[in-house]
Scaffold this active site. Sequence first.
Site, mmCIF file in Angstrom:
data_model
loop_
_atom_site.group_PDB
_atom_site.id
_atom_site.type_symbol
_atom_site.label_atom_id
_atom_site.label_comp_id
_atom_site.label_asym_id
_atom_site.label_seq_id
_atom_site.Cartn_x
_atom_site.Cartn_y
_atom_site.Cartn_z
ATOM 1 N N THR A 95 -17.000 26.247 -0.808
ATOM 2 C CA THR A 95 -16.515 25.191 0.082
ATOM 3 C C THR A 95 -17.545 24.976 1.188
ATOM 4 O O THR A 95 -18.063 25.932 1.750
ATOM 5 C CB THR A 95 -15.138 25.545 0.705
ATOM 6 O OG1 THR A 95 -15.195 26.867 1.266
ATOM 7 C CG2 THR A 95 -14.034 25.510 -0.337
ATOM 8 N N HIS A 137 -12.228 19.105 -8.505
ATOM 9 C CA HIS A 137 -12.673 19.286 -7.122
ATOM 10 C C HIS A 137 -11.472 19.307 -6.169
ATOM 11 O O HIS A 137 -11.530 18.808 -5.050
ATOM 12 C CB HIS A 137 -13.635 18.152 -6.734
ATOM 13 C CG HIS A 137 -14.729 18.564 -5.798
ATOM 14 N ND1 HIS A 137 -16.008 18.870 -6.207
ATOM 15 C CD2 HIS A 137 -14.748 18.721 -4.451
ATOM 16 C CE1 HIS A 137 -16.762 19.187 -5.154
ATOM 17 N NE2 HIS A 137 -16.011 19.108 -4.076
ATOM 18 N N GLY A 148 -9.897 27.643 -3.836
ATOM 19 C CA GLY A 148 -10.540 26.741 -2.885
ATOM 20 C C GLY A 148 -9.800 26.812 -1.568
ATOM 21 O O GLY A 148 -10.066 27.647 -0.704
HETATM 22 C C1 LIG Z 1 -12.854 22.009 2.441
HETATM 23 C C2 LIG Z 1 -13.418 22.025 1.048
HETATM 24 C C3 LIG Z 1 -14.792 21.964 0.867
HETATM 25 C C4 LIG Z 1 -15.318 21.989 -0.434
HETATM 26 N N1 LIG Z 1 -16.682 22.003 -0.597
HETATM 27 C C5 LIG Z 1 -17.199 22.185 -1.834
HETATM 28 C C6 LIG Z 1 -18.594 22.355 -2.010
HETATM 29 O O1 LIG Z 1 -19.360 22.367 -1.054
HETATM 30 N N2 LIG Z 1 -19.049 22.529 -3.268
HETATM 31 C C7 LIG Z 1 -18.213 22.548 -4.370
HETATM 32 O O2 LIG Z 1 -18.684 22.713 -5.494
HETATM 33 N N3 LIG Z 1 -16.885 22.391 -4.220
HETATM 34 C C8 LIG Z 1 -16.361 22.224 -2.992
HETATM 35 N N4 LIG Z 1 -14.997 22.117 -2.836
HETATM 36 C C9 LIG Z 1 -14.125 22.180 -4.028
HETATM 37 C C10 LIG Z 1 -13.702 23.608 -4.319
HETATM 38 O O3 LIG Z 1 -14.767 24.398 -4.751
HETATM 39 C C11 LIG Z 1 -12.628 23.651 -5.417
HETATM 40 O O4 LIG Z 1 -13.079 22.933 -6.548
HETATM 41 C C12 LIG Z 1 -11.282 23.086 -4.976
HETATM 42 O O5 LIG Z 1 -11.053 23.332 -3.613
HETATM 43 C C13 LIG Z 1 -10.167 23.697 -5.822
HETATM 44 O O6 LIG Z 1 -8.921 23.205 -5.478
HETATM 45 P P1 LIG Z 1 -7.904 23.976 -4.473
HETATM 46 O O7 LIG Z 1 -8.476 23.772 -3.104
HETATM 47 O O8 LIG Z 1 -6.632 23.229 -4.667
HETATM 48 O O9 LIG Z 1 -7.866 25.404 -4.873
HETATM 49 C C14 LIG Z 1 -14.459 22.067 -1.547
HETATM 50 C C15 LIG Z 1 -13.068 22.133 -1.343
HETATM 51 C C16 LIG Z 1 -12.552 22.116 -0.067
HETATM 52 C C17 LIG Z 1 -11.069 22.224 0.115
#
Ligand SMILES: Cc1cc2nc3c(=O)[nH]c(=O)nc-3n(C[C@H](O)[C@H](O)[C@H](O)COP(=O)(O)O)c2cc1C
Length: 372
Positions: free
Chosen positions: A78, A272, A324
Amino acid sequence: MGYANVEDMRQHARRRLPRAVFDYVDGGAGDERGVQRNRDAIEQRLLKLKPLTDVSRRDPTVPLFDKRLPLPFIIGPTGLNGAIMPGGDVALARAAARFGIPFVLSTASSMSIEEVADAADGELWFQLYVLNRDAARQFAARALAAGYRTLVLTVDVPVGGRRDRDYRNGFGVPFHMTVRFALDCARRPAWALQQLRGGAPQMANLRSSAAQDANSQAMLMLRQMDASFDWDDLKALRNEWPHRLIVKGLTDPADCARCYSLGVDGVVLSNHGGRQLEDVVSGFDVIEHVDVPDGRTLLVDGGFRRGADIVKALALGADAVMLGRATLYGLAAAGQAGVEQVIETLSLEIDNTLALVGCPNAADLDRTILQV
Ligand SMILES: Cc1cc2nc3c(=O)[nH]c(=O)nc-3n(C[C@H](O)[C@H](O)[C@H](O)COP(=O)(O)O)c2cc1C
């Protein structure tokens, strides 16, 4: 204060963070149907009980690549964790290390690849965005030099998602300090004080003499994103990166098969967290349609908030789950201790579920515990 579950943490995070920051973490694309769908997909899958099984000893460990993972989940990447708490990346990495699970550092992290590697000693993976060739090569080389051996290439962000809450809050690049945000911060003194002490959050991997503040770093990253990145580029990256390569952000079993055939070690089924495009199938619903060749790995993320959710994903055929928001709510609520509490809670819920469904070993889970 006691937190019974991840949702309690989320509620506490809501009270502790300025609204714009909470919305950045919590929100999703458009009307947020995608965020809800991820939850619905998991909730609608029902469990079957296999009573009259000896469940007096339970084992939550699962094989993952060449190791045994002590718990069947890892902390996913994240960006901008420093907006939640200064040092947030290290807090997440240390909490993961305490439980022996990997932590994935984002390209858009607030602390640099090197800072996190110096401060945390667990297993670290590095998440790479589809940046132009030169930038990608530099990041991969830095990660390798700092001890990261697993590269997670996120492929579902050729462009950013349109997240309405962020738009309304003015939370985007370039960042505008609005009167509303200033007032919002003033109402969250514990958070504001931490931020004042810690300095404004950065995208530290992009720090350079020309990009000293988060805004110019984020602009730099946007310029370096490469929306032309395609299968040929993935093939080239596979040839250049000599270690483990995981592709994150797939929702089509055919794409998973193509990745495996290119020699990719693992894929992450993911939309995502519903943050890119809202009406996209949930990774959870795709698990059972993916053929995973021997020796390769299937991970999934999106909407996992309970131990039972994770058990269901394993039963469908995932090797492990990526978290996430769940761990971010913990970080927002109580820093590293909050993240540890989320991990602990999920682990207790997993243990409880394994006993109650009648499958004591997480590694043995299969579809017999799911209603078809
Ligand atoms: C605040 C935030 C920032 C995120 N930033 C990234 C990132 O920089 N790179 C990435 O591959 N995924 C990013 N994601 C996606 C997460 O890796 C993941 O796929 C997703 O949060 C999974 O869903 P969940 O939050 O419901 O568990 C981000 C998610 C959130 C909530």
